[in-house]
Design a protein around this motif. Structure first.
Motif, PDB file in Angstrom:
ATOM      1  N   ILE A   1       4.591   5.451   7.571  1.00 24.47           N
ATOM      2  CA  ILE A   1       3.787   4.919   8.674  1.00 24.47           C
ATOM      3  C   ILE A   1       2.755   5.948   9.116  1.00 24.47           C
ATOM      4  O   ILE A   1       1.609   5.613   9.422  1.00 24.47           O
ATOM      5  N   GLN A   2       3.137   7.213   9.131  1.00 27.92           N
ATOM      6  CA  GLN A   2       2.207   8.267   9.512  1.00 27.92           C
ATOM      7  C   GLN A   2       1.035   8.356   8.539  1.00 27.92           C
ATOM      8  O   GLN A   2      -0.091   8.674   8.923  1.00 27.92           O
ATOM      9  N   LEU A   3       1.269   8.039   7.268  1.00 29.06           N
ATOM     10  CA  LEU A   3       0.217   8.117   6.263  1.00 29.06           C
ATOM     11  C   LEU A   3      -0.861   7.056   6.467  1.00 29.06           C
ATOM     12  O   LEU A   3      -1.976   7.197   5.958  1.00 29.06           O
ATOM     13  N   PHE A   4      -0.520   5.973   7.192  1.00 28.56           N
ATOM     14  CA  PHE A   4      -1.506   4.929   7.450  1.00 28.56           C
ATOM     15  C   PHE A   4      -2.546   5.359   8.484  1.00 28.56           C
ATOM     16  O   PHE A   4      -3.555   4.678   8.666  1.00 28.56           O
ATOM     17  N   GLN A   5      -2.324   6.463   9.189  1.00 23.25           N
ATOM     18  CA  GLN A   5      -3.246   6.912  10.218  1.00 23.25           C
ATOM     19  C   GLN A   5      -4.248   7.883   9.596  1.00 23.25           C
ATOM     20  O   GLN A   5      -3.898   8.978   9.186  1.00 23.25           O
ATOM     21  N   GLY A   6      -5.495   7.456   9.505  1.00 18.30           N
ATOM     22  CA  GLY A   6      -6.523   8.258   8.880  1.00 18.30           C
ATOM     23  C   GLY A   6      -7.012   9.377   9.786  1.00 18.30           C
ATOM     24  O   GLY A   6      -6.729   9.416  10.990  1.00 18.30           O
ATOM     25  N   GLN A   7      -7.795  10.298   9.211  1.00 21.69           N
ATOM     26  CA  GLN A   7      -8.318  11.419   9.981  1.00 21.69           C
ATOM     27  C   GLN A   7      -9.439  10.988  10.926  1.00 21.69           C
ATOM     28  O   GLN A   7      -9.592  11.545  12.016  1.00 21.69           O
ATOM     29  N   ASN A   8     -10.236  10.033  10.524  1.00 19.72           N
ATOM     30  CA  ASN A   8     -11.381   9.618  11.335  1.00 19.72           C
ATOM     31  C   ASN A   8     -11.165   8.273  12.017  1.00 19.72           C
ATOM     32  O   ASN A   8     -11.669   8.049  13.112  1.00 19.72           O
ATOM     33  N   ALA A   9     -10.454   7.387  11.380  1.00 17.08           N
ATOM     34  CA  ALA A   9     -10.218   6.059  11.952  1.00 17.08           C
ATOM     35  C   ALA A   9      -8.839   5.582  11.534  1.00 17.08           C
ATOM     36  O   ALA A   9      -8.378   5.887  10.433  1.00 17.08           O
ATOM     37  N   THR A  10      -8.194   4.864  12.418  1.00 13.74           N
ATOM     38  CA  THR A  10      -6.849   4.364  12.162  1.00 13.74           C
ATOM     39  C   THR A  10      -6.869   2.840  12.151  1.00 13.74           C
ATOM     40  O   THR A  10      -7.411   2.214  13.066  1.00 13.74           O
ATOM     41  N   GLN A  11      -6.300   2.252  11.127  1.00 12.95           N
ATOM     42  CA  GLN A  11      -6.174   0.795  11.062  1.00 12.95           C
ATOM     43  C   GLN A  11      -4.917   0.398  11.836  1.00 12.95           C
ATOM     44  O   GLN A  11      -3.821   0.324  11.275  1.00 12.95           O
ATOM     45  N   TRP A  12      -5.095   0.148  13.112  1.00 12.96           N
ATOM     46  CA  TRP A  12      -3.935  -0.064  13.978  1.00 12.96           C
ATOM     47  C   TRP A  12      -3.166  -1.317  13.618  1.00 12.96           C
ATOM     48  O   TRP A  12      -1.942  -1.369  13.760  1.00 12.96           O
TER      49      TRP A  12
ATOM     50  N   THR B   1       0.827  -1.199   0.000  1.00  8.16           N
ATOM     51  CA  THR B   1       0.000   0.000   0.000  1.00  8.16           C
ATOM     52  C   THR B   1       0.864   1.252   0.000  1.00  8.16           C
ATOM     53  O   THR B   1       1.873   1.322   0.683  1.00  8.16           O
ATOM     54  N   GLN B   2       0.449   2.258  -0.760  1.00 12.04           N
ATOM     55  CA  GLN B   2       1.077   3.582  -0.771  1.00 12.04           C
ATOM     56  C   GLN B   2       2.580   3.539  -1.056  1.00 12.04           C
ATOM     57  O   GLN B   2       3.363   4.295  -0.482  1.00 12.04           O
ATOM     58  N   ASP B   3       2.977   2.620  -1.910  1.00  6.40           N
ATOM     59  CA  ASP B   3       4.382   2.562  -2.353  1.00  6.40           C
ATOM     60  C   ASP B   3       5.338   2.401  -1.171  1.00  6.40           C
ATOM     61  O   ASP B   3       6.412   3.013  -1.114  1.00  6.40           O
ATOM     62  N   PHE B   4       4.952   1.552  -0.228  1.00  6.06           N
ATOM     63  CA  PHE B   4       5.728   1.357   0.996  1.00  6.06           C
ATOM     64  C   PHE B   4       7.126   0.833   0.704  1.00  6.06           C
ATOM     65  O   PHE B   4       8.096   1.202   1.375  1.00  6.06           O
ATOM     66  N   ALA B   5       7.254  -0.028  -0.299  1.00  7.79           N
ATOM     67  CA  ALA B   5       8.564  -0.588  -0.638  1.00  7.79           C
ATOM     68  C   ALA B   5       9.535   0.505  -1.080  1.00  7.79           C
ATOM     69  O   ALA B   5      10.724   0.469  -0.744  1.00  7.79           O
ATOM     70  N   ARG B   6       9.045   1.488  -1.838  1.00  7.09           N
ATOM     71  CA  ARG B   6       9.908   2.595  -2.261  1.00  7.09           C
ATOM     72  C   ARG B   6      10.372   3.396  -1.049  1.00  7.09           C
ATOM     73  O   ARG B   6      11.538   3.787  -0.949  1.00  7.09           O
TER      74      ARG B   6
END
Length: 280
Positions: free
Chosen positions: A233-244, A67-72
């Protein structure tokens, strides 16, 4: 059994209990993070907390990596951390050898000025660093991260390495000088091989600082292609809900290189840390 022996055993038992309690406090958050990284999102916030995932899933790791080009971002972090560590250890070891082995006017003054870098909080330097990075066209680039990571780590590394170099017998330098060895040869062939414990300590500290740094990277990086792992890692935290589960899986992936570096250099770590701290 005498009272002295009983007292010694009781003191030992108390120390062991204190160490176990401290270790538990330190490791419990990490174990919970590791456990949560294997849980589906619906089971992350269960009460009471479950340390054994049920059900168990690898999906968070697969999703985090793809997700979100994490490998790069991981590759960018590897480049920044490795290059910053190599440059910092090389430059700081040369500086420390100069401070430890050569007599010149203003040596102690320069060394104390350098140590001011240990007393200034990093966040206070964000604005001056940003202005310098803009002036030298280093904004939004991996080079901008590397240059300031190296500069920020020099003070601590020189402090550690100078004490170790100063503790080396001066007769070894004199013997090499008699054989015609110049300053660079003495540094590279004598001081560096003998300074492995101190170099290992500097390597661990510098790699950890470069790998985990977030504030400076967030300040100067705008191009998504240049983002590093802490930003990812910060991008994985959403504004309304976070997929911990996803956040913790990404965090575990980010921790693995640090653990590997420590395991590689840990044989010399304690010796190098104590040598740099008390000698010189």
């Amino acid at each position: 059994m005498s009272r002295r022996q009983q007292g010694a055993r009781a003191l030992t038992a108390l120390r062991v209990a204190a160490l176990i309690a401290g270790a538990t406090v330190m490791t419990t958050p990490f174990l919970y993070m590791l456990s949560t990284s294997f849980k589906p999102q619906a089971f992350v916030l269960t009460t009471p907390p479950q340390f054994i995932p049920d059900p168990f899933t690898w999906g968070n790791y697969a999703q985090a990596w793809t997700t979100q080009d994490f490998a790069r971002y991981a590759a960018n972090s590897v480049i920044v951390a490795v290059v910053s560590t190599a440059l910092s250890v090389l430059i700081s070891s040369m500086m420390a050898y100069g401070f430890a082995r050569f007599e010149f006017r203003g040596r102690e003054v320069l060394f104390r000025v350098l140590l001011i870098g240990l007393m200034v909080p990093a966040m206070m330097l964000i604005i001056p660093q940003f202005v310098l990075a803009k002036y030298f066209n280093l904004l939004d680039s991996l080079a901008g991260l590397i240059v300031f990571y190296v500069a920020g780590s020099l003070a601590l590394n020189v402090f550690l390495l100078r004490g170790f170099f100063a503790a080396l017998p001066g007769e070894l330098d004199q013997a090499m000088q008699i054989d015609g060895a110049n300053a660079w040869t003495r540094y590279w062939r004598l001081a560096i091989p003998l300074a492995r414990p101190a170099l290992a300590t500097a390597t661990i500290f510098t790699f950890l600082a470069s790998w985990d740094e977030f504030a400076w990277a967030l300040t100067i990086i705008n191009n998504p292609d240049n983002r590093t792992l802490p930003i990812a890692i910060q991008l994985f935290q959403g504004q309304n809900a976070t997929q911990w589960g996803l956040v913790f899986a990404a965090s575990v992936i980010a921790i693995v290189p640090v653990i590997v570096v420590y395991l590689v250099f840990q044989r010399h770590f304690v010796q190098g840390l104590t040598s740099g701290a008390v000698k010189g």
